[in-house]
Design an enzyme around this catalytic site. Structure first.
Site, mmCIF file in Angstrom:
data_model
loop_
_atom_site.group_PDB
_atom_site.id
_atom_site.type_symbol
_atom_site.label_atom_id
_atom_site.label_comp_id
_atom_site.label_asym_id
_atom_site.label_seq_id
_atom_site.Cartn_x
_atom_site.Cartn_y
_atom_site.Cartn_z
ATOM 1 N N GLY A 240 -4.348 25.786 -3.215
ATOM 2 C CA GLY A 240 -5.244 26.934 -3.175
ATOM 3 C C GLY A 240 -5.439 27.443 -1.760
ATOM 4 C CD GLU A 264 0.849 25.258 -1.346
ATOM 5 O OE1 GLU A 264 0.271 26.148 -0.687
ATOM 6 O OE2 GLU A 264 1.301 25.438 -2.478
ATOM 7 C CB CYS A 301 1.579 29.334 -1.606
ATOM 8 S SG CYS A 301 2.825 28.484 -2.589
ATOM 9 C CD GLU A 392 -2.150 32.813 1.924
ATOM 10 O OE1 GLU A 392 -1.338 32.830 0.993
ATOM 11 O OE2 GLU A 392 -2.912 31.857 2.140
#
Length: 529
Positions: A240, A264, A301, A392
Protein backbone atom coordinates in the site's frame (compact mmCIF):
# COMPACT_ATOMS: atom_id res chain seq x y z
CA UNK A 1 -24.81 -14.88 -0.09
CA UNK A 2 -22.56 -12.38 1.71
CA UNK A 3 -22.86 -12.81 5.51
CA UNK A 4 -20.54 -10.00 6.69
CA UNK A 5 -18.99 -12.04 9.52
CA UNK A 6 -15.39 -12.66 10.52
CA UNK A 7 -13.62 -15.95 9.87
CA UNK A 8 -12.04 -17.04 13.15
CA UNK A 9 -10.40 -20.21 11.96
CA UNK A 10 -13.19 -22.55 10.88
CA UNK A 11 -15.87 -20.54 12.74
CA UNK A 12 -17.90 -17.51 11.70
CA UNK A 13 -18.17 -14.77 14.29
CA UNK A 14 -19.97 -11.42 14.57
CA UNK A 15 -19.77 -10.38 18.22
CA UNK A 16 -19.24 -6.68 17.61
CA UNK A 17 -21.79 -3.88 17.48
CA UNK A 18 -19.90 -1.83 14.85
CA UNK A 19 -20.55 -2.50 11.18
CA UNK A 20 -19.70 -0.83 7.88
CA UNK A 21 -20.63 -0.93 4.22
CA UNK A 22 -18.43 -0.59 1.18
CA UNK A 23 -18.69 1.87 -1.69
CA UNK A 24 -19.12 0.77 -5.30
CA UNK A 25 -17.26 2.85 -7.92
CA UNK A 26 -19.75 1.50 -10.49
CA UNK A 27 -23.04 2.54 -8.88
CA UNK A 28 -21.42 5.40 -6.89
CA UNK A 29 -23.42 4.17 -3.91
CA UNK A 30 -22.83 1.97 -0.92
CA UNK A 31 -23.39 -1.74 -1.47
CA UNK A 32 -26.19 -3.09 0.75
CA UNK A 33 -24.30 -5.74 2.74
CA UNK A 34 -23.06 -4.85 6.21
CA UNK A 35 -19.78 -6.17 7.56
CA UNK A 36 -19.29 -6.59 11.28
CA UNK A 37 -16.04 -5.17 12.57
CA UNK A 38 -13.99 -7.62 14.62
CA UNK A 39 -13.72 -7.06 18.36
CA UNK A 40 -10.57 -7.36 20.43
CA UNK A 41 -11.94 -10.63 21.84
CA UNK A 42 -12.35 -12.02 18.32
CA UNK A 43 -8.85 -10.86 17.44
CA UNK A 44 -7.49 -12.64 20.49
CA UNK A 45 -9.36 -15.81 19.55
CA UNK A 46 -7.96 -15.67 16.01
CA UNK A 47 -4.41 -15.26 17.27
CA UNK A 48 -4.70 -18.05 19.83
CA UNK A 49 -6.12 -20.36 17.19
CA UNK A 50 -3.19 -19.44 14.92
CA UNK A 51 -0.72 -20.23 17.69
CA UNK A 52 -2.31 -23.65 18.25
CA UNK A 53 -2.46 -24.31 14.52
CA UNK A 54 1.22 -23.41 14.13
CA UNK A 55 2.36 -26.31 16.31
CA UNK A 56 0.59 -28.68 13.91
CA UNK A 57 0.90 -26.88 10.57
CA UNK A 58 4.67 -26.36 10.75
CA UNK A 59 5.08 -30.15 10.87
CA UNK A 60 3.02 -30.77 7.75
CA UNK A 61 5.14 -32.05 4.91
CA UNK A 62 5.81 -30.03 1.80
CA UNK A 63 3.49 -32.32 -0.12
CA UNK A 64 0.69 -31.81 2.40
CA UNK A 65 1.02 -28.03 2.28
CA UNK A 66 1.22 -28.19 -1.51
CA UNK A 67 -2.08 -30.05 -1.59
CA UNK A 68 -3.58 -27.31 0.61
CA UNK A 69 -2.42 -24.53 -1.72
CA UNK A 70 -3.72 -26.34 -4.80
CA UNK A 71 -7.05 -26.87 -3.04
CA UNK A 72 -7.27 -23.13 -2.33
CA UNK A 73 -6.75 -22.42 -6.03
CA UNK A 74 -9.43 -24.95 -6.95
CA UNK A 75 -11.91 -23.50 -4.44
CA UNK A 76 -11.33 -19.95 -5.68
CA UNK A 77 -12.05 -21.06 -9.23
CA UNK A 78 -15.13 -22.94 -8.02
CA UNK A 79 -16.70 -19.69 -6.81
CA UNK A 80 -17.10 -18.82 -10.47
CA UNK A 81 -18.77 -15.67 -11.73
CA UNK A 82 -19.91 -14.57 -8.27
CA UNK A 83 -16.33 -13.71 -7.35
CA UNK A 84 -15.69 -11.80 -10.57
CA UNK A 85 -18.93 -9.84 -10.23
CA UNK A 86 -18.29 -8.94 -6.60
CA UNK A 87 -14.71 -7.85 -7.19
CA UNK A 88 -15.81 -5.68 -10.12
CA UNK A 89 -18.61 -4.14 -8.05
CA UNK A 90 -16.30 -3.26 -5.18
CA UNK A 91 -13.27 -2.08 -7.19
CA UNK A 92 -14.77 -0.69 -10.39
CA UNK A 93 -12.16 -2.67 -12.32
CA UNK A 94 -13.28 -4.26 -15.61
CA UNK A 95 -14.20 -7.93 -15.85
CA UNK A 96 -11.18 -8.76 -18.00
CA UNK A 97 -8.78 -7.29 -15.45
CA UNK A 98 -10.40 -9.17 -12.54
CA UNK A 99 -10.51 -12.44 -14.50
CA UNK A 100 -6.81 -12.07 -15.26
CA UNK A 101 -6.09 -11.26 -11.64
CA UNK A 102 -7.92 -14.37 -10.51
CA UNK A 103 -5.72 -16.39 -12.84
CA UNK A 104 -2.61 -14.79 -11.42
CA UNK A 105 -3.81 -15.56 -7.89
CA UNK A 106 -4.49 -19.24 -8.54
CA UNK A 107 -1.35 -19.65 -10.65
CA UNK A 108 0.91 -18.33 -7.89
CA UNK A 109 -0.74 -20.66 -5.36
CA UNK A 110 0.04 -23.57 -7.67
CA UNK A 111 3.54 -22.25 -8.26
CA UNK A 112 4.27 -22.30 -4.53
CA UNK A 113 2.80 -25.81 -4.38
CA UNK A 114 5.39 -26.89 -6.96
CA UNK A 115 8.14 -25.19 -4.95
CA UNK A 116 7.08 -27.12 -1.84
CA UNK A 117 7.09 -30.43 -3.68
CA UNK A 118 10.57 -29.77 -5.06
CA UNK A 119 11.73 -29.09 -1.51
CA UNK A 120 14.94 -27.25 -2.40
CA UNK A 121 13.61 -23.92 -1.11
CA UNK A 122 14.58 -24.84 2.48
CA UNK A 123 18.26 -24.39 1.51
CA UNK A 124 19.35 -27.53 3.35
CA UNK A 125 23.05 -27.38 4.17
CA UNK A 126 25.09 -30.10 5.85
CA UNK A 127 28.66 -30.00 7.14
CA UNK A 128 29.30 -33.63 8.22
CA UNK A 129 31.40 -34.26 11.29
CA UNK A 130 35.17 -34.52 10.81
CA UNK A 131 36.41 -35.99 14.10
CA UNK A 132 39.94 -36.50 12.79
CA UNK A 133 40.39 -32.98 11.40
CA UNK A 134 43.56 -31.23 12.57
CA UNK A 135 44.23 -29.12 14.51
CA UNK A 136 40.60 -29.31 15.75
CA UNK A 137 37.79 -31.76 14.94
CA UNK A 138 34.60 -30.50 13.30
CA UNK A 139 31.19 -31.23 14.75
CA UNK A 140 28.22 -32.24 12.57
CA UNK A 141 26.24 -29.10 11.70
CA UNK A 142 23.09 -29.02 9.57
CA UNK A 143 20.96 -26.01 8.66
CA UNK A 144 17.67 -25.25 6.91
CA UNK A 145 14.93 -22.63 6.74
CA UNK A 146 11.92 -23.07 9.03
CA UNK A 147 8.68 -21.08 9.54
CA UNK A 148 8.44 -18.27 12.08
CA UNK A 149 4.85 -18.45 13.39
CA UNK A 150 1.60 -16.51 12.84
CA UNK A 151 1.78 -13.95 10.03
CA UNK A 152 -0.56 -10.96 9.63
CA UNK A 153 -1.37 -9.90 6.05
CA UNK A 154 -2.76 -6.48 5.16
CA UNK A 155 -4.52 -6.57 1.79
CA UNK A 156 -4.08 -3.99 -0.99
CA UNK A 157 -6.77 -1.70 -2.38
CA UNK A 158 -5.63 -1.84 -6.02
CA UNK A 159 -5.43 -5.64 -6.35
CA UNK A 160 -8.56 -7.16 -4.75
CA UNK A 161 -7.34 -10.68 -5.58
CA UNK A 162 -3.63 -10.95 -6.44
CA UNK A 163 -2.37 -8.80 -3.53
CA UNK A 164 -5.25 -9.55 -1.26
CA UNK A 165 -6.75 -12.38 0.79
CA UNK A 166 -5.16 -15.29 -1.08
CA UNK A 167 -2.53 -13.20 -2.85
CA UNK A 168 1.22 -13.48 -2.86
CA UNK A 169 1.71 -12.60 0.80
CA UNK A 170 -0.77 -15.19 2.05
CA UNK A 171 0.36 -17.83 -0.45
CA UNK A 172 4.04 -17.49 0.46
CA UNK A 173 3.39 -17.36 4.22
CA UNK A 174 1.23 -20.48 4.08
CA UNK A 175 3.78 -22.20 1.84
CA UNK A 176 6.49 -21.54 4.41
CA UNK A 177 4.42 -23.26 7.11
CA UNK A 178 2.92 -20.27 8.91
CA UNK A 179 -0.74 -19.67 9.86
CA UNK A 180 -2.10 -16.43 8.38
CA UNK A 181 -4.46 -13.81 9.79
CA UNK A 182 -5.75 -11.45 7.11
CA UNK A 183 -6.88 -7.93 7.91
CA UNK A 184 -9.41 -7.45 5.09
CA UNK A 185 -9.47 -4.22 3.11
CA UNK A 186 -12.59 -2.10 3.72
CA UNK A 187 -12.79 -1.29 0.00
CA UNK A 188 -13.51 -4.92 -0.95
CA UNK A 189 -14.72 -6.88 2.10
CA UNK A 190 -17.20 -8.94 0.09
CA UNK A 191 -14.46 -10.17 -2.21
CA UNK A 192 -12.38 -10.97 0.85
CA UNK A 193 -15.25 -12.93 2.36
CA UNK A 194 -15.70 -15.09 -0.73
CA UNK A 195 -11.99 -15.88 -0.96
CA UNK A 196 -11.71 -16.47 2.78
CA UNK A 197 -14.47 -19.03 2.51
CA UNK A 198 -12.54 -20.77 -0.26
CA UNK A 199 -9.40 -20.94 1.88
CA UNK A 200 -11.34 -22.36 4.85
CA UNK A 201 -12.98 -25.02 2.65
CA UNK A 202 -9.58 -25.98 1.27
CA UNK A 203 -8.12 -26.22 4.78
CA UNK A 204 -10.89 -28.51 5.95
CA UNK A 205 -10.73 -30.72 2.86
CA UNK A 206 -6.98 -31.22 3.16
CA UNK A 207 -6.86 -31.80 6.92
CA UNK A 208 -5.23 -28.55 7.95
CA UNK A 209 -5.63 -27.41 11.59
CA UNK A 210 -8.35 -25.01 12.71
CA UNK A 211 -6.75 -21.57 12.87
CA UNK A 212 -4.38 -22.01 9.95
CA UNK A 213 -6.28 -19.09 8.40
CA UNK A 214 -8.48 -16.33 9.79
CA UNK A 215 -9.86 -13.09 8.36
CA UNK A 216 -10.92 -10.04 10.34
CA UNK A 217 -13.07 -7.13 9.17
CA UNK A 218 -12.34 -3.54 10.15
CA UNK A 219 -13.01 -0.15 8.60
CA UNK A 220 -10.55 1.70 10.86
CA UNK A 221 -7.01 1.19 12.12
CA UNK A 222 -7.75 -0.36 15.52
CA UNK A 223 -7.73 -4.04 14.55
CA UNK A 224 -4.69 -3.72 12.31
CA UNK A 225 -2.69 -1.93 14.97
CA UNK A 226 -3.68 -4.46 17.63
CA UNK A 227 -2.59 -7.33 15.37
CA UNK A 228 0.83 -5.79 14.80
CA UNK A 229 1.30 -5.27 18.54
CA UNK A 230 0.12 -8.75 19.57
CA UNK A 231 3.07 -10.61 21.14
CA UNK A 232 2.20 -13.90 19.42
CA UNK A 233 2.31 -12.41 15.90
CA UNK A 234 5.73 -13.03 14.37
CA UNK A 235 5.67 -11.17 11.03
CA UNK A 236 3.62 -8.70 9.00
CA UNK A 237 3.13 -8.22 5.25
CA UNK A 238 1.69 -5.03 3.75
CA UNK A 239 1.13 -3.61 0.27
CA UNK A 240 0.00 0.00 0.00
CA UNK A 241 1.01 3.59 0.66
CA UNK A 242 4.26 4.81 2.19
CA UNK A 243 2.44 6.35 5.13
CA UNK A 244 0.53 3.15 5.87
CA UNK A 245 3.53 0.85 5.57
CA UNK A 246 5.89 3.10 7.52
CA UNK A 247 3.33 3.47 10.32
CA UNK A 248 3.04 -0.29 10.70
CA UNK A 249 6.82 -0.68 10.57
CA UNK A 250 7.34 1.94 13.27
CA UNK A 251 4.60 0.39 15.40
CA UNK A 252 6.24 -3.05 15.22
CA UNK A 253 9.50 -1.62 16.52
CA UNK A 254 7.79 -0.47 19.73
CA UNK A 255 7.06 -4.05 20.76
CA UNK A 256 9.06 -5.83 23.45
CA UNK A 257 9.99 -8.23 20.64
CA UNK A 258 10.25 -6.16 17.44
CA UNK A 259 9.12 -8.11 14.38
CA UNK A 260 9.72 -7.63 10.66
CA UNK A 261 7.16 -5.71 8.63
CA UNK A 262 7.59 -6.49 4.96
CA UNK A 263 5.93 -3.45 3.45
CA UNK A 264 5.86 -2.73 -0.28
CA UNK A 265 5.12 0.98 -0.28
CA UNK A 266 5.09 2.14 -3.88
CA UNK A 267 7.51 3.84 -6.21
CA UNK A 268 7.77 6.37 -9.05
CA UNK A 269 9.76 3.90 -11.19
CA UNK A 270 11.93 6.31 -13.20
CA UNK A 271 12.07 5.70 -16.95
CA UNK A 272 15.31 6.82 -18.58
CA UNK A 273 14.75 7.75 -22.23
CA UNK A 274 18.08 7.91 -24.03
CA UNK A 275 18.50 9.84 -27.30
CA UNK A 276 19.38 6.99 -29.62
CA UNK A 277 16.27 5.03 -28.66
CA UNK A 278 14.02 8.08 -28.88
CA UNK A 279 15.29 8.82 -32.40
CA UNK A 280 14.85 5.19 -33.45
CA UNK A 281 11.08 5.21 -32.85
CA UNK A 282 9.84 8.50 -31.42
CA UNK A 283 6.13 8.02 -32.12
CA UNK A 284 6.01 4.42 -30.95
CA UNK A 285 7.90 5.16 -27.75
CA UNK A 286 5.62 8.10 -26.90
CA UNK A 287 2.52 5.97 -27.46
CA UNK A 288 3.91 3.18 -25.25
CA UNK A 289 4.77 5.55 -22.41
CA UNK A 290 1.40 7.35 -22.57
CA UNK A 291 -0.46 4.04 -22.46
CA UNK A 292 1.58 2.83 -19.49
CA UNK A 293 0.91 6.05 -17.54
CA UNK A 294 -2.85 5.58 -17.92
CA UNK A 295 -2.94 1.79 -17.52
CA UNK A 296 -5.44 0.95 -14.81
CA UNK A 297 -5.85 4.69 -14.18
CA UNK A 298 -2.24 4.70 -13.01
CA UNK A 299 -3.15 2.69 -9.92
CA UNK A 300 -0.13 0.41 -9.98
CA UNK A 301 2.91 0.47 -7.72
CA UNK A 302 4.93 0.15 -10.94
CA UNK A 303 3.33 3.11 -12.71
CA UNK A 304 5.97 5.20 -14.62
CA UNK A 305 5.70 8.22 -12.36
CA UNK A 306 8.90 9.90 -13.60
CA UNK A 307 10.46 10.17 -17.06
CA UNK A 308 14.05 11.34 -17.56
CA UNK A 309 15.50 12.59 -20.85
CA UNK A 310 18.29 14.80 -22.20
CA UNK A 311 17.60 18.10 -23.89
CA UNK A 312 17.87 17.87 -27.65
CA UNK A 313 16.03 17.54 -30.93
CA UNK A 314 15.05 13.95 -30.18
CA UNK A 315 13.47 14.88 -26.85
CA UNK A 316 11.62 17.84 -28.39
CA UNK A 317 10.08 15.47 -30.93
CA UNK A 318 9.25 13.01 -28.16
CA UNK A 319 7.56 15.72 -26.09
CA UNK A 320 5.35 16.65 -29.02
CA UNK A 321 4.36 13.04 -29.61
CA UNK A 322 3.78 12.40 -25.91
CA UNK A 323 1.60 15.50 -25.62
CA UNK A 324 -0.51 14.35 -28.57
CA UNK A 325 -0.89 10.84 -27.15
CA UNK A 326 -1.76 11.99 -23.64
CA UNK A 327 -4.37 14.37 -25.07
CA UNK A 328 -6.21 11.40 -26.57
CA UNK A 329 -6.22 9.29 -23.41
CA UNK A 330 -9.60 8.53 -21.87
CA UNK A 331 -9.80 9.06 -18.11
CA UNK A 332 -10.31 5.68 -16.45
CA UNK A 333 -12.26 4.67 -13.38
CA UNK A 334 -10.40 4.90 -10.08
CA UNK A 335 -10.90 2.55 -7.16
CA UNK A 336 -12.63 4.73 -4.59
CA UNK A 337 -13.87 8.25 -3.98
CA UNK A 338 -11.08 8.77 -1.42
CA UNK A 339 -8.45 7.82 -3.99
CA UNK A 340 -9.79 10.13 -6.70
CA UNK A 341 -10.06 13.00 -4.21
CA UNK A 342 -6.45 12.48 -3.15
CA UNK A 343 -5.31 12.32 -6.78
CA UNK A 344 -7.07 15.54 -7.71
CA UNK A 345 -5.75 17.35 -4.66
CA UNK A 346 -2.16 16.20 -5.20
CA UNK A 347 -2.05 17.01 -8.91
CA UNK A 348 -3.47 20.46 -8.21
CA UNK A 349 -0.99 21.27 -5.45
CA UNK A 350 1.92 19.86 -7.47
CA UNK A 351 1.79 22.82 -9.85
CA UNK A 352 1.77 25.39 -7.06
CA UNK A 353 5.50 25.19 -6.30
CA UNK A 354 6.57 27.29 -9.30
CA UNK A 355 9.19 24.81 -10.46
CA UNK A 356 7.08 22.59 -12.67
CA UNK A 357 4.77 23.27 -15.57
CA UNK A 358 2.17 21.20 -17.35
CA UNK A 359 3.43 19.45 -20.46
CA UNK A 360 0.36 17.42 -21.38
CA UNK A 361 -3.06 16.39 -20.18
CA UNK A 362 -6.05 14.53 -21.54
CA UNK A 363 -8.46 16.59 -23.59
CA UNK A 364 -11.26 14.28 -22.50
CA UNK A 365 -13.01 15.59 -19.44
CA UNK A 366 -13.24 13.11 -16.58
CA UNK A 367 -16.62 11.84 -15.46
CA UNK A 368 -17.40 10.74 -11.93
CA UNK A 369 -14.58 8.85 -10.25
CA UNK A 370 -12.24 8.88 -13.25
CA UNK A 371 -8.71 10.25 -13.17
CA UNK A 372 -7.52 12.71 -15.80
CA UNK A 373 -4.05 11.80 -17.17
CA UNK A 374 -1.46 14.55 -16.64
CA UNK A 375 2.25 14.92 -17.44
CA UNK A 376 4.35 17.66 -15.85
CA UNK A 377 7.84 18.85 -16.78
CA UNK A 378 10.77 20.20 -14.74
CA UNK A 379 14.40 21.14 -15.34
CA UNK A 380 16.99 18.63 -14.23
CA UNK A 381 18.81 21.24 -12.15
CA UNK A 382 15.62 22.07 -10.26
CA UNK A 383 14.91 18.41 -9.60
CA UNK A 384 18.39 17.87 -8.17
CA UNK A 385 17.69 20.68 -5.71
CA UNK A 386 14.17 19.41 -4.97
CA UNK A 387 14.16 15.59 -5.28
CA UNK A 388 10.94 15.49 -3.26
CA UNK A 389 9.22 16.32 -6.57
CA UNK A 390 9.47 12.58 -7.21
CA UNK A 391 6.92 11.81 -4.50
CA UNK A 392 4.46 9.20 -5.77
CA UNK A 393 1.10 10.51 -6.97
CA UNK A 394 -1.21 7.49 -7.08
CA UNK A 395 -2.97 7.82 -10.42
CA UNK A 396 -2.32 8.58 -14.12
CA UNK A 397 0.42 11.15 -13.53
CA UNK A 398 4.03 11.41 -14.61
CA UNK A 399 6.81 14.00 -14.35
CA UNK A 400 9.29 14.52 -17.20
CA UNK A 401 12.72 15.66 -16.00
CA UNK A 402 14.70 17.32 -18.79
CA UNK A 403 18.46 17.23 -18.23
CA UNK A 404 21.05 19.63 -19.64
CA UNK A 405 23.92 17.31 -20.47
CA UNK A 406 25.40 14.06 -19.21
CA UNK A 407 26.64 15.39 -15.87
CA UNK A 408 23.20 16.71 -14.98
CA UNK A 409 21.65 13.44 -16.08
CA UNK A 410 23.90 11.56 -13.67
CA UNK A 411 23.07 14.01 -10.89
CA UNK A 412 19.37 13.45 -11.50
CA UNK A 413 19.73 9.68 -11.39
CA UNK A 414 21.71 9.99 -8.16
CA UNK A 415 18.92 12.06 -6.58
CA UNK A 416 16.40 9.20 -6.57
CA UNK A 417 15.76 7.30 -3.38
CA UNK A 418 14.76 3.62 -3.29
CA UNK A 419 12.53 2.41 -6.13
CA UNK A 420 10.84 -0.83 -7.10
CA UNK A 421 11.99 -0.47 -10.71
CA UNK A 422 13.81 1.70 -13.19
CA UNK A 423 13.46 1.38 -16.95
CA UNK A 424 16.07 2.27 -19.56
CA UNK A 425 15.05 2.83 -23.17
CA UNK A 426 18.30 2.58 -25.09
CA UNK A 427 20.26 1.39 -28.08
CA UNK A 428 23.58 -0.40 -27.77
CA UNK A 429 25.32 2.92 -28.42
CA UNK A 430 23.24 4.56 -25.67
CA UNK A 431 24.31 1.91 -23.15
CA UNK A 432 27.95 2.52 -23.97
CA UNK A 433 27.61 6.31 -23.80
CA UNK A 434 25.48 6.50 -20.65
CA UNK A 435 26.48 3.38 -18.70
CA UNK A 436 27.47 5.45 -15.66
CA UNK A 437 23.97 6.95 -15.35
CA UNK A 438 22.42 3.49 -15.67
CA UNK A 439 24.76 2.09 -13.02
CA UNK A 440 23.87 4.94 -10.66
CA UNK A 441 20.14 4.21 -10.73
CA UNK A 442 20.76 0.46 -10.50
CA UNK A 443 21.95 1.06 -6.93
CA UNK A 444 18.50 2.15 -5.77
CA UNK A 445 16.16 -0.28 -7.57
CA UNK A 446 15.00 -3.84 -7.16
CA UNK A 447 14.47 -4.44 -10.88
CA UNK A 448 16.26 -2.80 -13.83
CA UNK A 449 14.25 -3.02 -17.06
CA UNK A 450 15.66 -2.49 -20.53
CA UNK A 451 13.38 -1.24 -23.32
CA UNK A 452 10.19 -2.01 -21.46
CA UNK A 453 7.66 -0.22 -19.29
CA UNK A 454 7.61 -0.98 -15.55
CA UNK A 455 3.91 -1.91 -15.45
CA UNK A 456 3.52 -5.68 -15.38
CA UNK A 457 5.19 -8.02 -12.88
CA UNK A 458 5.97 -11.61 -13.82
CA UNK A 459 5.34 -14.18 -11.08
CA UNK A 460 8.28 -16.54 -11.31
CA UNK A 461 11.59 -17.76 -9.94
CA UNK A 462 13.72 -14.74 -10.86
CA UNK A 463 11.42 -11.83 -10.05
CA UNK A 464 12.49 -9.16 -7.56
CA UNK A 465 9.55 -6.97 -6.55
CA UNK A 466 10.93 -4.86 -3.78
CA UNK A 467 13.57 -2.19 -3.54
CA UNK A 468 15.63 -0.12 -1.12
CA UNK A 469 13.73 2.08 1.33
CA UNK A 470 11.29 3.77 0.86
CA UNK A 471 10.07 1.46 -1.93
CA UNK A 472 9.96 -1.28 0.67
CA UNK A 473 11.02 -1.70 4.28
CA UNK A 474 13.64 -4.30 3.38
CA UNK A 475 15.11 -4.30 -0.11
CA UNK A 476 16.60 -7.77 0.37
CA UNK A 477 13.21 -9.39 -0.15
CA UNK A 478 10.56 -9.64 -2.85
CA UNK A 479 6.79 -9.71 -2.47
CA UNK A 480 6.31 -11.40 -5.86
CA UNK A 481 7.77 -14.69 -7.06
CA UNK A 482 9.23 -17.79 -5.46
CA UNK A 483 11.63 -15.96 -3.15
CA UNK A 484 8.70 -14.24 -1.42
CA UNK A 485 8.65 -17.31 0.82
CA UNK A 486 11.96 -16.24 2.39
CA UNK A 487 10.27 -13.37 4.21
CA UNK A 488 8.50 -15.75 6.56
CA UNK A 489 11.26 -18.16 7.54
CA UNK A 490 14.36 -18.20 9.68
CA UNK A 491 17.47 -20.40 9.50
CA UNK A 492 17.89 -23.05 12.18
CA UNK A 493 21.11 -25.02 12.66
CA UNK A 494 21.29 -28.46 14.30
CA UNK A 495 24.59 -29.46 15.86
CA UNK A 496 25.31 -33.14 16.48
CA UNK A 497 21.57 -33.88 16.43
CA UNK A 498 20.41 -37.52 16.38
CA UNK A 499 19.29 -38.48 12.89
CA UNK A 500 15.87 -39.52 14.22
CA UNK A 501 15.25 -36.00 15.53
CA UNK A 502 16.32 -34.17 12.38
CA UNK A 503 13.74 -32.90 9.86
CA UNK A 504 13.50 -35.13 6.79
CA UNK A 505 15.28 -32.44 4.76
CA UNK A 506 18.43 -32.95 6.85
CA UNK A 507 18.38 -36.71 7.51
CA UNK A 508 21.29 -38.82 6.31
CA UNK A 509 19.14 -40.84 3.88
CA UNK A 510 17.68 -37.71 2.23
CA UNK A 511 14.21 -39.35 2.17
CA UNK A 512 12.74 -36.41 0.22
CA UNK A 513 15.34 -36.69 -2.51
CA UNK A 514 16.01 -32.94 -2.53
CA UNK A 515 19.11 -31.01 -3.53
CA UNK A 516 21.28 -30.23 -0.51
CA UNK A 517 24.63 -28.50 -0.03
CA UNK A 518 26.82 -31.15 1.59
CA UNK A 519 30.32 -30.08 2.52
CA UNK A 520 29.92 -27.16 0.15
CA UNK A 521 28.72 -29.13 -2.89
CA UNK A 522 25.15 -29.47 -4.22
CA UNK A 523 24.06 -33.11 -4.25
CA UNK A 524 21.13 -35.46 -3.71
CA UNK A 525 23.40 -38.17 -2.30
CA UNK A 526 22.80 -39.88 1.03
CA UNK A 527 25.26 -39.31 3.86
CA UNK A 528 27.22 -42.17 5.36
CA UNK A 529 28.53 -41.69 8.87
Amino acid sequence: MIHGKNNIGFSLSAKGDVSFQTFSPITLEQLPEKFVQATTDELEEAVQKAVSAYSVYKKKSGKERAAFLRAIADEIEAIGSELIERACAESGLPEGRITGERGRTTNQLRMFAKVLEDGDWVEASIDPAMPDRKPLPRTDIRKMLQPVGPVVVFTASNFPLAFSTAGGDTASALAAGNPVIVKSHPYHPGTNELVSGAIIKAAQKTGMPDGVFSSLNAADFTIGQALVLHPKVKSVAFTGSFNGGKSLYDLAQTRKEPIPVFAEMGSVNPVLLLPGKIKENTAGLAATIASSINLGAGQFCTNPGVLVALKGEETEAFKSELTANVAKLMPEKMLHQNIISNYEQKTKSFFENGLVSKLAESENEPVQLTGKPVVAIVKGSDFVQHPDLAEEIFGPFSLLIECDGKAELEAVMAAFDGQLTASVYCTAADVEAYSSAIEIVQEVVGRLIFNGVPTGVEVGYSMQHGGPFPASTDGRFTSVGVDAIKRFVRPVAFQDAPDAYLPDELKDANPLGIWRRVDGKLTKDVINR
